[in-house]
Design a protein around this motif. Structure first.
Motif, PDB file in Angstrom:
ATOM      1  N   ARG A  52       0.842  -1.196   0.000  1.00  0.00           N
ATOM      2  CA  ARG A  52       0.000   0.000   0.000  1.00  0.00           C
ATOM      3  C   ARG A  52       0.876   1.245   0.000  1.00  0.00           C
ATOM      4  NH1 ARG A  52      -3.092  -0.837   5.280  1.00  0.00           N
ATOM      5  NH2 ARG A  52      -3.877   1.235   4.879  1.00  0.00           N
ATOM      6  N   PRO A  53       0.294   2.359  -0.417  1.00  0.00           N
ATOM      7  CA  PRO A  53       1.054   3.607  -0.371  1.00  0.00           C
ATOM      8  C   PRO A  53       1.205   4.110   1.050  1.00  0.00           C
ATOM      9  CG  PRO A  53      -1.188   4.045  -1.077  1.00  0.00           C
ATOM     10  CD  PRO A  53      -1.050   2.542  -0.967  1.00  0.00           C
ATOM     11  N   ALA A  94      -5.130  12.272   8.561  1.00  0.00           N
ATOM     12  CA  ALA A  94      -6.450  12.093   7.948  1.00  0.00           C
ATOM     13  C   ALA A  94      -6.322  11.836   6.445  1.00  0.00           C
ATOM     14  CB  ALA A  94      -7.322  13.317   8.213  1.00  0.00           C
ATOM     15  N   LEU A  95      -5.421  12.552   5.774  1.00  0.00           N
ATOM     16  CA  LEU A  95      -5.192  12.305   4.352  1.00  0.00           C
ATOM     17  C   LEU A  95      -4.677  10.887   4.127  1.00  0.00           C
ATOM     18  CD1 LEU A  95      -3.545  15.623   3.090  1.00  0.00           C
ATOM     19  CD2 LEU A  95      -5.750  14.671   2.394  1.00  0.00           C
ATOM     20  N   ALA A  96      -3.762  10.451   4.989  1.00  0.00           N
ATOM     21  CA  ALA A  96      -3.212   9.092   4.858  1.00  0.00           C
ATOM     22  C   ALA A  96      -4.335   8.059   4.975  1.00  0.00           C
ATOM     23  CB  ALA A  96      -2.135   8.847   5.914  1.00  0.00           C
ATOM     24  N   ILE A  97      -5.218   8.246   5.913  1.00  0.00           N
ATOM     25  CA  ILE A  97      -6.339   7.317   6.078  1.00  0.00           C
ATOM     26  C   ILE A  97      -7.282   7.396   4.881  1.00  0.00           C
ATOM     27  CG2 ILE A  97      -8.417   6.863   7.449  1.00  0.00           C
ATOM     28  CD1 ILE A  97      -6.650   7.692   9.922  1.00  0.00           C
ATOM     29  N   CYS A 148      -3.492   4.837   2.954  1.00  0.00           N
ATOM     30  CA  CYS A 148      -2.057   4.693   3.196  1.00  0.00           C
ATOM     31  C   CYS A 148      -1.815   3.839   4.432  1.00  0.00           C
ATOM     32  CB  CYS A 148      -1.404   6.060   3.388  1.00  0.00           C
ATOM     33  SG  CYS A 148      -1.446   7.101   1.913  1.00  0.00           S
ATOM     34  N   ALA A 149      -0.752   3.077   4.391  1.00  0.00           N
ATOM     35  CA  ALA A 149      -0.398   2.212   5.515  1.00  0.00           C
ATOM     36  C   ALA A 149       0.269   2.987   6.645  1.00  0.00           C
ATOM     37  CB  ALA A 149       0.531   1.091   5.038  1.00  0.00           C
ATOM     38  N   ARG A 150       0.907   4.123   6.304  1.00  0.00           N
ATOM     39  CA  ARG A 150       1.647   4.848   7.334  1.00  0.00           C
ATOM     40  C   ARG A 150       1.978   6.264   6.900  1.00  0.00           C
ATOM     41  NH1 ARG A 150       6.166   0.391   6.658  1.00  0.00           N
ATOM     42  NH2 ARG A 150       6.985   0.955   4.634  1.00  0.00           N
TER      43      ARG A 150
END
Length: 162
Positions: free
Chosen positions: A79-80, A108-111, A115-117
């Motif tokens: 995952r990104p 929040a953007l990662a979620i 995104c994994a991290r």
């Protein structure tokens, strides 16, 4: 105390972004290494193929901080991820929540982007930032070291037969 607004940067924020980069470089004692100019930033942040994104933190209508980030990819996770290249808040605005608001928006953007991290690096002497990151739940990846090839070493490596 005013509330902090975090927004995506627009092309007309180039001067603000460049100013934050120069201020960050000064703080990190690396001003001599800044090569970025407004044209370069415009091309790579807002051109036909953007390479990174920027969030701006504002208090009372004035920009007080920024976060520059881009996507990476975890082969193990499949995952990104988001990589935070730089986070900076003006010294006079620190302690008002801008840094926390920028990191919260990045999380929040990662979620939202599956995104994994969220990852970043911090200079080992920057104890105030390290303490701030720990308080937010960040952990050091002490078993990893950053490697870099740049300048003439990059040119030599690129010239090797493949």
């Amino acid at each position: 105390m005013s509330s902090i607004l975090v927004r995506a940067a627009q092309a007309d924020d180039i001067d603000t972004i460049h100013g934050f980069i120069l201020a960050l470089a000064e703080y990190e004692r690396l001003a001599h290494e800044v090569k970025a100019d407004r044209d370069m930033l415009g091309r790579y942040l807002f051109g036909p193929r953007p390479m990174a994104e920027v969030l701006i933190a504002e208090a009372d209508g004035s920009a007080v901080g920024f976060a520059l980030f881009f996507h990476n990819f975890s082969t193990f996770e499949g995952r990104p991820g988001l990589y935070l290249e730089d986070l900076f808040v003006l010294p006079e605005a620190r302690g008002r929540g801008a840094g926390k608001a920028l990191l919260a928006r990045l999380a929040a953007l990662a979620i939202d982007r599956d995104c994994a991290r969220l990852e970043w690096s911090v200079l080992d002497w920057n104890e105030p930032s390290i303490a701030f990151y720990r308080a937010l739940g960040a952990r050091a990846m002490d078993e990893w070291t950053v490697q870099r090839v740049d300048g003439q070493a990059l040119v030599r490596l690129a010239a090797l037969p493949s």
